[in-house]
Design a protein around this motif. Structure first.
Motif, PDB file in Angstrom:
ATOM      1  N   VAL A  18       2.550  13.962   1.994  1.00 52.77           N
ATOM      2  CA  VAL A  18       2.457  13.016   0.883  1.00 52.77           C
ATOM      3  C   VAL A  18       1.604  13.607  -0.236  1.00 52.77           C
ATOM      4  O   VAL A  18       2.000  13.611  -1.409  1.00 52.77           O
ATOM      5  N   ARG A  46       2.158   1.821  -3.396  1.00 53.80           N
ATOM      6  CA  ARG A  46       1.106   2.169  -4.342  1.00 53.80           C
ATOM      7  C   ARG A  46       0.644   3.610  -4.146  1.00 53.80           C
ATOM      8  O   ARG A  46       0.425   4.342  -5.111  1.00 53.80           O
ATOM      9  N   ILE A  47       0.506   4.025  -2.886  1.00 52.92           N
ATOM     10  CA  ILE A  47      -0.028   5.363  -2.620  1.00 52.92           C
ATOM     11  C   ILE A  47       1.045   6.434  -2.773  1.00 52.92           C
ATOM     12  O   ILE A  47       0.849   7.428  -3.458  1.00 52.92           O
ATOM     13  N   ALA A  48       2.197   6.198  -2.143  1.00 45.85           N
ATOM     14  CA  ALA A  48       3.119   7.324  -1.986  1.00 45.85           C
ATOM     15  C   ALA A  48       4.241   7.349  -3.022  1.00 45.85           C
ATOM     16  O   ALA A  48       4.809   8.399  -3.261  1.00 45.85           O
ATOM     17  N   LEU A  88      -7.645  -5.744   0.673  1.00 36.39           N
ATOM     18  CA  LEU A  88      -6.466  -5.036   1.158  1.00 36.39           C
ATOM     19  C   LEU A  88      -6.780  -4.254   2.437  1.00 36.39           C
ATOM     20  O   LEU A  88      -6.048  -4.339   3.422  1.00 36.39           O
ATOM     21  N   LEU A 128       2.419  14.490  -4.130  1.00 38.48           N
ATOM     22  CA  LEU A 128       1.757  13.805  -5.239  1.00 38.48           C
ATOM     23  C   LEU A 128       1.153  14.804  -6.210  1.00 38.48           C
ATOM     24  O   LEU A 128       1.195  14.606  -7.429  1.00 38.48           O
ATOM     25  N   THR A 176       0.822  -1.205   0.000  1.00 40.48           N
ATOM     26  CA  THR A 176       0.000   0.000   0.000  1.00 40.48           C
ATOM     27  C   THR A 176       0.860   1.262   0.000  1.00 40.48           C
ATOM     28  O   THR A 176       0.573   2.216  -0.727  1.00 40.48           O
TER      29      THR A 176
END
Lengths: 310, 510
Positions: free
Chosen positions: B483, A92-94, B31, B487, A89
């Motif tokens: 974060v 995938r996210i960061a 997940l 992004l 995760t």
């Protein structure tokens, strides 16, 4: 030979500690080798592994499972699977959205992720340190004791378990990287990501699996530390992470045997320095030795020298 | 392009987007279950003298396993071109969850009348924010959809446009920010927030300290391209220099300032020497180690640094010899009596504000001038290509060392300002996360953009101050923001990392 028992004891302690650092360091070194970034959240993934293992231990206690090998196996499997999910995760996210941007952007995002994970665990599990009852007690008495009251050298069963698990995992891991198709894909991505993708390697999947593997090894390290020291808190990943990163750099970042060697060296340095000089300055000693090694070998002990291309 | 080829080659069947989205959502559900079942579902409790126990919270896990996959489903549909469900679902869930959460935070009874998935109000709000994220993504999707994909040329043109926009913005924003900064304390008492003047100015002092640190680190990271993860060490050196010199030798702030700078700069050179041959991440870990070493020494060298307790009762700053006190020793003036004012504790805060403003502007000015000197050119050249630098006769040793020394010097100034503001220094103020924060400011600002760094400092330091009421959740949000911002703007707020001068291209054009 008066010094020998004491020395031997420190050697045992250092090797145990070093195995843990080595396992965490592999996560750093693999990720660095493949995408060239320092995964600052890796220490916190290790912390999460320790927490998952601790909770599994408690559940075993509640369910009344008391056969030690079964408990160990359950802790291992659950902590590895759940922590691997965290590793996946986080990537995938960061990190995945930032692939191909500047080198510093994923670094900052990793630091943010580390802050996020620490505070998340603090919120859901509370800020207090969690004392864990030791599962495996006792050990061999190698030397000393007896009538003359000399220094007792203890080799704990837990220490044996830690070193054995580390050796088995390292062996399996080296085999996997060397012989499986995943290992080949990883090495291909390490050499040239674009070319690998042209040749049909699923780069995203390979990188994700690298994170999953790194997190799994960190989870094993976390589980062993839970059983060995038995004091988990949400901040434990930071120091361990920095040490492991130091170990990875010391051994030559990007090199798997280097990470293990670096980990063991850092563990030994810490154990000996605390035993013979001062426990307060053990981190200073570890970093100083890192600097010294890097002055003479700028790419670490086993790192390949970088070829400069213009 | 590959997509187009695939489409022409295999016209066979188009997958049902609802089924595809459902598959993605199921994977997400699994997940989320794995992530939360132990960490959230079982809370361990440590109490004194008792073995560890745990309580269960499976309701939260259940709701997380419902809500997150729903969001994922909407995003997956959005990716396939169905924006409407995501737009509606996002905004509705945001309004509902955020609203309910706010009721809960306010302690209103309405919290109990409306059904809410999570007991903790804040968690509802966090999931509500997830809703607004989905909405934003879908909205963005509708816009880019209309414009269609970009070719490489278009993308380059877009980047060029955004770079020139950044440059123009810096040109306008810079003087504007300075202007606003100069007049803020004067206008605060007349603004609606006059009651909080002191707190606001104190926050601004904090922000400006980080602006200055950001500009200092920018010399090392942004200009010379040397990744420094232990910058806070120099800040610590400056702070402890002032603390020791003022408490033991009785020097005042203005005498200490240059000494702190010099000492920090020599530490910079000291760090610089062993790392000259290192590159990239090897450099990063050594600087990180250096920062930790300084901190450990500060903790353990009890006689000199006071250990973990630090050094207290450091003399506060004075107005060129006039103290900001209620009463002066007989025969001397205080600041208030000298100027015939009533005594007020905010005088000192205001003075501190202008001192740090001037210090920060000096840092900025020096950086801008240095960029145009040979040394600044050499830094940028070194950042772009070290080998070429060597070939052209630039001495990398001197160039790197000056970058480290000058960057460290400004941190030393800022540190000694910090000590005089706090009146107290301890190793706790100089932990790694501080270095990370300063680095985040530089990177977020856009590596080398002075105005960008100032904006980033306002954002990253001001934000947690504003969020102070969230107490426990503050740092969680802080990490999330770090974060998210990375992004959304991976190249920084005002990104124009390009050499100050460039030779014109000859012979060909695109």
């Amino acid at each position: 030979m008066d010094w020998f028992p004491y020395f031997l004891q420190q050697l045992i302690n250092g090797l145990t500690l070093g195995s843990v650092y080595g396992l965490i360091a592999i996560g750093y070194t693999m990720v660095y080798g493949i995408i060239g970034m320092v995964n600052f959240a890796h220490g916190d993934v290790y912390m999460i592994g320790a927490f998952q293992a601790m909770i599994m231990l408690l559940i075993c206690g509640a369910l009344g499972i008391s056969w030690v090998p079964a408990i160990l196996l359950l802790m291992l499997i659950v902590s590895v699977v759940l922590t691997a999910a965290y590793g996946w995760t986080v990537e995938r996210i960061a990190y995945r959205p930032l692939r191909g941007s500047s080198r510093l952007a994923p670094l900052i995002s990793a630091i943010g992720m580390s802050v996020l994970l620490e505070n998340y665990v603090q919120l859901v599990q509370g800020p207090r340190p969690k004392p864990v009852e030791p599962l495996i007690r006792g050990g061999f008495q190698l030397m000393g004791g007896g009538a003359d009251n000399s220094f007792v050298v203890q080799l704990g069963y837990m220490q044996i378990v830690i070193v054995m698990i580390t050796i088995i995992l390292m062996g399996a891991f080296a085999m996997a990287i060397g012989n499986t198709s995943l290992g080949r894909q990883q090495r291909a991505c390490e050499q040239d990501m674009k070319m690998a993708s042209l040749l049909g390697v699923n780069v995203d999947r390979t990188i994700s699996l690298t994170f999953v593997l790194g997190a799994a090894l960190a989870a094993v390290a976390g589980m062993m530390v839970t059983l060995y020291y038995g004091n988990n808190d949400f901040f434990m990943g930071f120091v361990a992470g920095i040490k492991a990163f130091t170990a990875a750099v010391l051994g030559g970042i990007g090199s798997l045997p280097g990470a293990m060697l670096g980990g063991i060296l850092i563990g030994l340095i810490e154990a000996f320095w605390s035993a013979y000089f001062s426990a307060e300055y053990k981190d200073v000693a570890a970093f100083s030795i890192l600097v010294l090694v890097l002055i003479f070998r700028p790419t670490g002990l086993l790192g390949r020298p970088e070829v400069e291309k213009v | 392009m590959t997509d187009a080829v695939m489409r022409t080659a295999l016209p066979a069947k188009k997958p049902n987007i609802y089924v595809e989205a459902f598959k993605e959502a199921s994977v997400t559900a699994v997940l989320v279950f794995l992530l939360s079942v132990y960490m959230v579902g079982l809370q361990t409790q440590a109490s004194q003298g008792q073995p560890l126990s745990f309580t269960t919270r499976f309701a939260d896990v259940f709701w997380a396993c419902i809500l997150v996959p729903c969001g994922r489903y909407l995003i997956a549909l959005d990716r396939q071109g169905l924006h409407l469900p995501a737009l509606i679902g996002g905004i509705v869930s945001f309004v509902y969850l955020f609203g309910v959460g706010t009721f809960g935070l306010a302690g209103s009874l309405a919290y109990d009348t409306f059904p809410h998935p999570f007991d903790e109000p804040m968690v509802n709000i966090i999931f509500g924010l997830g809703g607004i994220y989905i909405f934003g993504a879908a909205y963005h999707g509708t816009r880019t959809r209309r414009h269609g994909g970009l070719t490489i040329d278009q993308r380059e043109a877009k980047e060029q446009r955004s770079a020139s926009w950044a440059r123009r913005m810096s040109g306008i924003l810079g003087p504007m920010l300075v202007g606003v900064a100069v007049v803020i304390p004067v206008f605060m008492p007349f603004s609606p927030w006059s009651g909080a003047t002191r707190q606001v100015v104190e926050t601004l002092v904090l922000i400006l300290t980080y602006v200055m640190l950001g500009w200092g680190l920018n010399i090392v990271v942004g200009l010379a391209g040397l990744l420094d993860l232990g910058y806070v060490a120099f800040y610590a050196v400056g702070a402890y220099t002032y603390a020791k010199l003022s408490t033991e030798l009785g020097l005042n702030f203005w005498e200490c300032l240059p000494l702190a700078g010099i000492l920090a700069a020599s530490f910079g050179v000291m760090l610089g020497f062993p790392v000259l041959r290192l590159r990239g991440d090897y450099l990063a870990i050594v600087t990180l180690g250096f920062g930790e070493m300084i901190r450990i020494v500060l903790i353990n060298w009890q006689d000199f640094t006071g250990g973990p307790n630090g050094i207290g009762s450091i003399p506060k700053i004075d107005f060129f010899g006039l103290p900001f006190e209620r009463k002066a020793p007989p025969g001397e003036d205080t600041f208030a009596s000298f100027f015939g004012l009533d005594f007020s504790t905010s005088h000192r805060v205001f003075f501190l504000y202008y001192v740090i403003l001037v210090l920060a502007l000096i840092t900025n000015f020096v950086t801008i001038r240095l960029r145009r000197l040979p040394i600044g050119r050499a830094w940028e050249a070194l950042r772009e290509d070290e080998t070429a630098c060597r070939a052209l006769g630039i001495n990398p040793t001197n160039t790197k060392l000056t970058a480290f020394a000058i960057g460290a010097m400004f941190a030393g100034f800022a540190g000694s300002f910090f000590a005089s503001r706090q009146g107290f220094v301890s190793p706790e103020s100089f932990v790694f996360i501080e270095s990370a924060q300063i680095l985040a400011i530089v990177v977020l600002g856009g590596m080398g953009s002075q105005v960008g760094v100032a904006l980033a400092a306002i954002l990253l330091i001001g934000l947690p101050e504003v969020m102070r009421e969230l107490s426990l959740y503050r740092m969680l949000f802080y990490g999330m923001c770090m974060v998210l911002i990375m992004l959304l703007r991976p190249r920084g707020l005002l990104a124009h990392r390009e050499p100050t001068i460039q030779l014109k291209k000859r012979g060909y054009s695109r």
